[in-house]
Scaffold this motif. Structure first.
Motif, PDB file in Angstrom:
ATOM      1  N   ALA A   1      46.349 -37.817  35.412  1.00 53.82           N
ATOM      2  CA  ALA A   1      46.404 -37.744  33.944  1.00 53.82           C
ATOM      3  C   ALA A   1      45.742 -36.465  33.441  1.00 53.82           C
ATOM      4  O   ALA A   1      46.239 -35.815  32.507  1.00 53.82           O
ATOM      5  CB  ALA A   1      45.729 -38.976  33.342  1.00 53.82           C
ATOM      6  N   ALA A   2      44.633 -36.089  34.053  1.00 57.84           N
ATOM      7  CA  ALA A   2      43.915 -34.886  33.606  1.00 57.84           C
ATOM      8  C   ALA A   2      44.744 -33.629  33.891  1.00 57.84           C
ATOM      9  O   ALA A   2      44.805 -32.720  33.052  1.00 57.84           O
ATOM     10  CB  ALA A   2      42.553 -34.798  34.300  1.00 57.84           C
ATOM     11  N   MET A   3      45.401 -33.589  35.038  1.00 62.40           N
ATOM     12  CA  MET A   3      46.217 -32.407  35.371  1.00 62.40           C
ATOM     13  C   MET A   3      47.410 -32.289  34.411  1.00 62.40           C
ATOM     14  O   MET A   3      47.797 -31.191  34.008  1.00 62.40           O
ATOM     15  CB  MET A   3      46.697 -32.476  36.824  1.00 62.40           C
ATOM     16  CG  MET A   3      45.599 -32.327  37.865  1.00 62.40           C
ATOM     17  SD  MET A   3      44.685 -30.760  37.754  1.00 62.40           S
ATOM     18  CE  MET A   3      43.185 -31.275  36.957  1.00 62.40           C
ATOM     19  N   ALA A   4      48.008 -33.447  34.041  1.00 64.02           N
ATOM     20  CA  ALA A   4      49.113 -33.399  33.065  1.00 64.02           C
ATOM     21  C   ALA A   4      48.591 -32.901  31.717  1.00 64.02           C
ATOM     22  O   ALA A   4      49.270 -32.139  31.020  1.00 64.02           O
ATOM     23  CB  ALA A   4      49.747 -34.784  32.928  1.00 64.02           C
ATOM     24  N   SER A   5      47.364 -33.304  31.380  1.00 63.32           N
ATOM     25  CA  SER A   5      46.823 -32.924  30.059  1.00 63.32           C
ATOM     26  C   SER A   5      46.569 -31.426  29.952  1.00 63.32           C
ATOM     27  O   SER A   5      46.506 -30.891  28.853  1.00 63.32           O
ATOM     28  CB  SER A   5      45.539 -33.703  29.747  1.00 63.32           C
ATOM     29  OG  SER A   5      44.433 -33.102  30.393  1.00 63.32           O
ATOM     30  N   ILE A   6      46.402 -30.753  31.096  1.00 61.38           N
ATOM     31  CA  ILE A   6      46.208 -29.293  31.001  1.00 61.38           C
ATOM     32  C   ILE A   6      47.518 -28.549  31.269  1.00 61.38           C
ATOM     33  O   ILE A   6      47.518 -27.355  31.545  1.00 61.38           O
ATOM     34  CB  ILE A   6      45.050 -28.788  31.910  1.00 61.38           C
ATOM     35  CG1 ILE A   6      45.281 -29.121  33.391  1.00 61.38           C
ATOM     36  CG2 ILE A   6      43.717 -29.344  31.431  1.00 61.38           C
ATOM     37  CD1 ILE A   6      44.296 -28.414  34.336  1.00 61.38           C
TER      38      ILE A   6
END
Ligand code: UGA
Length: 443
Positions: free
Chosen positions: A17-22
């Protein structure tokens, strides 16, 4: 970039989720269809502040999806391995079944030039053992340990305090070889916002990267057990360990964080990681180098006994048929994780001594009930306290530490005994309200 994350537990789900958010295009892969189903609907399978929003935003943006089919990892530039490495049953070493299983499953889908980035916490030497099979496909293996804390996992992933990438080295020059150099550059691009913000980006060899992770957790565990050892000394001298911690913590070389004395550390990481580290050191013929970790573990476990003894002593030697309300079940606040939870362990022990135990927790009740159905669970804090002969604080949620006034507790409880297993309560306020207060390592 296209990324895959293999293993969507705590670490993997947050990472994906964090990688998608960046801005990356991420596919999360897991063998558990129920987990995939929940995540695909934007639901976090565990309690973690901010994760739900990040999942929803990622799925709605089209940059985040989850699947049980590992073939869908194909085409990603970087494949993160984020599976669990639990303690072996019947031993201290790490169980690497899931690491090997995920690599076996991923191998047929790797393309030359792909990067496999191990994030799981593994015994030093694991990456060197895995590398030849990955390199045979033309892909490159790096080790990129994760330092996230439960409860702060999203923030720790997006704004880490350091990034560590272990790569293959040129043995004569002691510098990354061509594949290692390229892989570390790709990882810099993956973490571009953090790198641009000046986050230290440390490139090491594979063994160092693996060791950084276990050394960090071993240090944190040692720090907690150090202050708990001081609490044991304080208990026989009448000293106050919290004042001691404040005083030594002002020394910047020592620092006050992780000097919270109480019932000690638990969770899915520190306990199993120090045991696995000891086991690995013994395999390497260096058991004596980390022999102190056995002591760290032993001090930690003794604090649970101490908390139980305080309750028993408060009732003159027996808690048989006493109503004890246990405030907390999670291994720490802001989490529903009950793995190796000192809080739950204390509750179970009191129950074993014949006490009528009622447990309350804002997040972990369902998990606790599943594991220990024999105990009494009450979601509402005040209901849980009603009629109690004693309270014991074991997880320092704000609901208990800050928001529960002793005056209010007095209107609910029958008895006036409070045991503060986390040294989180205002002792003088509880005493002033007529309670007999017992702290850990405090007079
Ligand atoms: C720990 C590390 O802090 C993370 O850096 C690491 O990435 C993670 O393990 C992991 O290996 O995945 P976590 O297990 O989430 O993170 O929990 P911590 O915040 O470290 O707390 C561990 C335990 O120590 C808790 O039971 C907590 O209550 C206890 N603790 C913490 C104390 O007893 N005293 C303190 O002063 C601090």
């Amino acid at each position: 970039m296209r990324l895959s994350v293999i293993g969507c537990g705590y670490l993997g789900a947050v990472h994906a989720a964090a990688m998608a958010s960046i801005g990356h295009d991420v596919v999360g892969v897991d063998v558990d269809p129920r987990k995939i189903d929940a995540l695909s609907r934007g639901q976090a399978p565990f309690f973690e502040p901010d994760l739900q929003d990040l999942l929803t935003a990622g799925i709605e943006s089209g940059r985040l999806r989850f699947t049980a089919d590992i073939a869908e990892a194909s085409g990603a530039a970087v494949h993160f391995i984020a599976v669990g490495t639990p303690q072996q049953s019947g031993g201290d070493a790490a169980d690497l079944t899931y690491v090997h299983g995920s690599i076996d499953a991923l191998l047929p889908h790797l393309r030359p030039g792909d990067i496999v980035a191990g994030k799981s916490t593994v015994p030093v030497g694991t990456a060197a053992e895995l590398a030849p099979r990955i390199e045979a496909t033309g892909a490159t293996l790096v080790w990129n340990p994760e330092f996230l804390r439960e409860g702060w996992a999203v923030q720790d992933t997006i704004e880490p305090d350091r990034l560590v990438v272990g790569v293959s080295m040129n043995s004569t020059a002691g510098l990354p070889d061509a594949d290692g150099e390229r892989a570390s550059e790709v990882l810099r691009q993956v973490y571009h916002p953090a790198v641009a913000a000046g986050t230290p980006f440390i490139v090491t060899d594979l063994a160092t990267a693996e060791l950084v992770k276990v050394a960090a957790n071993a240090f944190l565990a040692t720090k907690i057990s150090f202050i708990n050892a001081m609490a044991e000394i304080a208990e026989v001298t009448g000293a106050d360990v919290t004042q001691l911690a404040d005083a030594i913590g002002h020394d910047a070389r020592i620092g006050r964080r992780f000097l919270g004395a109480g019932i000690g550390f638990g969770g899915g990481c520190l306990p199993k990681d120090i045991r696995a580290f000891s086991a690995r050191a013994e395999e390497l013929g260096r058991g004596e180098s980390v022999a102190f970790l056995r002591e760290v573990d032993a001090i930690n476990m003794r604090r649970r006994d101490r908390a139980v003894d305080l309750v028993v002593d408060a009732f003159g030697g027996s808690v048989f048929k006493k109503n004890i309300t246990v405030l907390g079940a999670a291994f720490k606040p802001h989490s529903d994780d009950i793995r190796d939870s000192p809080a739950l362990d204390v509750a179970v022990r009191l129950h074993g001594l014949g006490a009528w135990v009622t447990i309350t927790d804002p997040a972990a009740l369902e998990n606790a009930q599943r594991l220990h159905p024999q105990l009494n669970y009450v979601a509402d804090r005040d209901e849980a306290i009603r009629g109690a002969d004693a309270l014991i604080l074991v997880t320092e949620w704000d609901e208990y530490r800050r928001e529960l006034s002793p005056e209010h507790a007095s209107t609910l409880a029958t008895g006036r005994v409070v045991v503060d297993g986390r040294n989180g309560l205002d002792a003088s306020a509880w005493r002033a309200a007529g309670w007999t207060y017992y702290g850990m390592g405090r007079p």
